[in-house]
Design an enzyme around this catalytic site. Structure first.
Site, PDB file in Angstrom:
ATOM      1  N   SER A   1       0.667  -1.114  -0.061  1.00  0.00           N
ATOM      2  CA  SER A   1       0.002   0.072   0.003  1.00  0.00           C
ATOM      3  C   SER A   1       0.971   1.464  -0.049  1.00  0.00           C
ATOM      4  O   SER A   1       1.562   1.441  -1.010  1.00  0.00           O
ATOM      5  CB  SER A   1      -1.183  -0.279   1.197  1.00  0.00           C
ATOM      6  OG  SER A   1      -1.925   0.769   1.044  1.00  0.00           O
TER       7      SER A   1
ATOM      8  N   GLU B   1      10.182   5.379 -10.250  1.00  0.00           N
ATOM      9  CA  GLU B   1       9.782   5.730 -11.638  1.00  0.00           C
ATOM     10  C   GLU B   1       9.965   7.232 -11.838  1.00  0.00           C
ATOM     11  O   GLU B   1      10.370   7.740 -12.958  1.00  0.00           O
ATOM     12  CB  GLU B   1       8.345   5.525 -11.890  1.00  0.00           C
ATOM     13  CG  GLU B   1       8.074   4.039 -12.029  1.00  0.00           C
ATOM     14  CD  GLU B   1       6.467   3.842 -12.316  1.00  0.00           C
ATOM     15  OE1 GLU B   1       6.203   2.589 -12.299  1.00  0.00           O
ATOM     16  OE2 GLU B   1       5.704   4.687 -12.439  1.00  0.00           O
TER      17      GLU B   1
ATOM     18  N   LYS C   1      -0.852  -3.931  -3.401  1.00  0.00           N
ATOM     19  CA  LYS C   1      -2.211  -3.484  -2.953  1.00  0.00           C
ATOM     20  C   LYS C   1      -2.378  -2.057  -3.680  1.00  0.00           C
ATOM     21  O   LYS C   1      -1.647  -1.355  -3.133  1.00  0.00           O
ATOM     22  CB  LYS C   1      -2.449  -3.075  -1.301  1.00  0.00           C
ATOM     23  CG  LYS C   1      -3.771  -2.798  -1.117  1.00  0.00           C
ATOM     24  CD  LYS C   1      -3.970  -2.361   0.460  1.00  0.00           C
ATOM     25  CE  LYS C   1      -5.214  -1.649   0.700  1.00  0.00           C
ATOM     26  NZ  LYS C   1      -5.341  -0.363   0.288  1.00  0.00           N
TER      27      LYS C   1
END
Length: 499
Positions: free
Chosen positions: A327, A338, A352
Site C-alpha cells: 500500500s 519511476e 495493494k
C-alpha cells in the site's frame, strides 16, 4: 488497526483535498415558530407528493410515523418482517441489522472494505493513537482466512516469530475462518500481560502450529534511524502514520549531523498507512513537477499528483522492499523508482493498489470502503501484482524457518518436525547439531549444551523454554547482522558515493 487490518488507517479521501465543512442555518425566532408549526401539521397526517420527471420517480413526504421507503430495499424489509414475526425465538435486532450490512459489504468481494460496529470502530480510533495494547501485527482478510501482512517492529508478534503471509486459522482454539479482519481483531487484541494463542499455517504446509503471545503496549513509533559505516544511514519506516513525515525529517536531520553521505530507506514489512504521509515522504525525494502517483476515483479519470516545492534530499538513496511492503509503502517505492530513478532492492512487494475511506455512521459504527485505486507515476496498477525490485535479493533460508514453540520441551530420543526446526536453527547460529533429520540424538544434545553454556543457563542438554528463547534471539540477531538486502543496498550506495 492492530492486528490492524491492512489499510484501516488509509485516509481515503482524495489526498490533500478535505471535504467541505458542514453548514448550519441559524433560525430567527419567528422562523423557528413557523418551523414548529409546520412540523405539527406534518405530524397531524398531512401528506403530499412531489412528482419528478424522468425515470418515473416518485418522492413521498409522509408523517414521521411512516418512514420513507426505497423500492430496492423492499425485499430486505420483507425478510426482516418475516424474521421478526415468524422466527421461533426472539431475535437480536441489532445483530440482524449489523449482519445485513456485513452481508452487503461481503457481497462486494473486496477484502479491504469492511463494516465496523461501534466496538470495532472504537478499536480503529485507538489504533491510530500514540499506542495501543495487543500483539502488534497487521492483518487482512484473504480468501476467507486471516493473513498476517506484517508484524510491527519490536512487537510481541515479531518476537514470537510471526512472518508475513502466515495464515491465522484459530484464536485460543476458536476457528476464525470466515471472520472479517475487524472481527478477528477483537479476538486477537487484549490487555497488556494477557496471553493469546494463535494457530498458524505457514507456507505450503497443511499443518498448523500454535504460537503463544503475551500482549503488550504497542507504541506507534514509525521511524527507526541508525548510522552505518562509511557515512551510510539506514532509516526503517515501519508504517505510515500522521506523524511519520515529521519523524522522518527529524531522523534525516540527525543523520545529516552525523555525516550522512547516502541513505537506505527501508520499507520492508511495512503494511502501509495514511496516503498523505506516503505522498509527503515521496515528495522529499522527487524533483518538483514530476509525478508522485495517480488517483483514480469512481469516475475512472486519473488525477495526477506531482512533487511540489519544499525540502528535498539529493544525496544517493536506495530503497529496500519485500513481500511485506504494501500500500503506502508501494506508493513511495513506485514514486522513487519511476520519478527519481532510485533503485529498489529486495523482493517483490505485496501488491495493494486500492485506497480505503473510513465513513462514520450515525450510531458510532463505521464503513471502511474502497473508494479509489491508485496508479504509479507511469500509470501502472500494481494491485495483486506488486512492484518488482531492480535488484532481487532473497532472504537466507534460515530467516524463513518454521516456528519453534518455546513451550514444547525437546530432549534426546525425540523425533519430530520441531526437532528438525531446532536442528536448523542450531546449525544456522553456529552450533553443530549433526545431521538435520528431526531426530534429537547425542549430537543434537551436545549442540544444545554448548548453546546453554553461551547463554549462561543451566546445562541440561534439554531444549526447554529459556534455552529456546535464547536460540530464537541468537537467530534474530544473525538475521539482522547478516541482512543480505541491507548489505546489497550498502554496496550500491558506496558505488554511487565513490563516483
Amino acid at each position: 488497526m492492530e492486528e490492524k487490518e491492512n489499510m484501516s488507517r488509509e485516509q481515503g479521501n482524495e489526498p490533500k483535498h478535505q471535504p467541505p465543512a458542514k453548514r448550519y442555518i441559524r433560525l430567527k425566532p419567528f422562523s423557528f415558530l413557523m418551523l414548529v408549526f409546520g412540523l405539527v401539521l406534518v405530524s397531524a397526517g398531512i401528506t403530499f407528493f412531489v412528482l419528478t420527471t424522468g425515470e418515473d420517480k416518485v418522492v413521498e413526504v409522509v408523517s414521521p410515523q411512516k418512514p420513507l421507503e426505497r423500492k430496492e430495499f423492499q425485499k430486505l424489509y420483507d425478510a426482516y418482517d418475516e424474521l421478526k414475526t415468524n422466527y421461533y425465538d426472539e431475535i437480536d435486532e441489532k445483530a440482524i441489522i449489523d449482519g445485513a450490512i456485513n452481508g452487503m459489504i461481503d457481497a462486494l468481494g473486496d477484502p479491504y472494505s469492511d463494516y465496523l460496529n461501534e466496538q470495532e470502530a472504537e478499536r480503529l480510533i485507538e489504533s491510530i493513537s500514540s499506542s495501543f495494547e495487543g500483539i502488534g501485527a497487521e492483518i487482512q482478510e484473504w480468501n476467507g482466512y486471516i493473513k498476517v501482512v506484517s508484524p510491527i517492529k519490536k512487537s510481541p508478534a515479531e518476537k514470537a516469530g510471526l512472518l508475513p503471509n502466515d495464515i491465522i486459522t484459530a484464536v485460543d482454539g476458536k476457528s476464525i475462518q470466515g471472520l472479517s479482519s475487524s472481527e478477528a481483531v477483537l479476538l486477537i487484541r487484549g490487555e497488556k500481560g494477557s496471553t493469546v494463542t494463535l494457530s498458524i499455517r505457514r507456507g505450503e504446509s497443511p499443518e498448523t502450529f500454535d504460537v503463544k503471545i503475551v500482549r503488550d503496549v504497542i507504541p506507534l513509533e514509525t521511524v527507526y534511524p541508525e548510522m552505518l559505516e562509511n557515512g551510510i544511514a539506514h532509516i526503517h519506516i515501519t508504517n505510515f502514520a500522521d506523524s511519520t513525515y515529521e519523524e522522518l525529517l527529524t531522523a534525516i536531520h540527525e543523520m545529516s549531523a552525523e555525516g550522512m553521505k547516502g541513505l537506505i530507506l527501508d520499507v520492508r514489512q511495512n503494511p502501509g498507512g495514511t496516503l498523505n504521509a506516503a505522498l509527503a515522504i515521496s515528495d522529499l525525494f522527487v524533483e518538483k513537477g514530476k509525478n508522485l502517483f495517480q488517483y483514480v476515483g469512481k469516475d475512472g479519470k486519473p488525477n495526477i499528483y506531482t512533487a511540489e516545492d519544499g525540502e528535498k534530499l539529493t544525496l544517493p538513496v536506495a530503497v529496500v522492499i519485500d513481500d511485506g511492503s504494501a500500500s503506502a509503502s508501494e506508493i513511495v517505492a513506485a514514486a522513487l523508482k519511476e520519478s527519481a530513478n532510485i533503485p529498489l532492492i529486495g523482493l517483490k512487494t505485496f501488491g495493494k493498489g486500492t485506497v480505503q475511506t473510513p465513513m462514520d455512521l450515525s450510531d458510532g459504527s463505521n464503513l471502511k470502503l474502497t473508494t479509489a485505486k491508485w496508479l504509479t507515476p507511469n500509470g501502472n496498477w500494481i494491485h495483486k501484482q506488486g512492484i518488482a525490485p531492480d535488484i532481487e535479493v532473497p532472504y537466507p533460508p534460515y530467516a524463513m524457518l518454521p516456528y519453534l514453540d518455546p513451550s514444547v520441551e525437546l530432549k534426546e530420543g525425540m523425533l519430530s518436525p520441531q526437532v528438525k526446526v531446532a536442528e536448523d536453527m542450531l546449525t544456522a547460529t553456529g552450533y553443530d547439531a549433526g545431521e538435520i533429520d528431526g531426530l534429537y540424538d547425542a549430537q543434537t544434545k551436545k549442540a544444545v549444551q554448548a548453546l546453554q553454556v553461551d547463554l549462561s543457563v543451566e546445562v541440561t542438554g534439554i531444549l526447554s523454554e529459556e534455552t529456546t528463547f535464547g536460540l530464537l534471539d541468537k537467530l534474530r540477531t544473525k538475521i539482522q547482522e547478516e541482512d543480505p538486502q541491507l548489505m546489497k543496498a550498502k554496496e550500491v550506495l558506496l558505488e554511487k558515493i565513490q563516483q
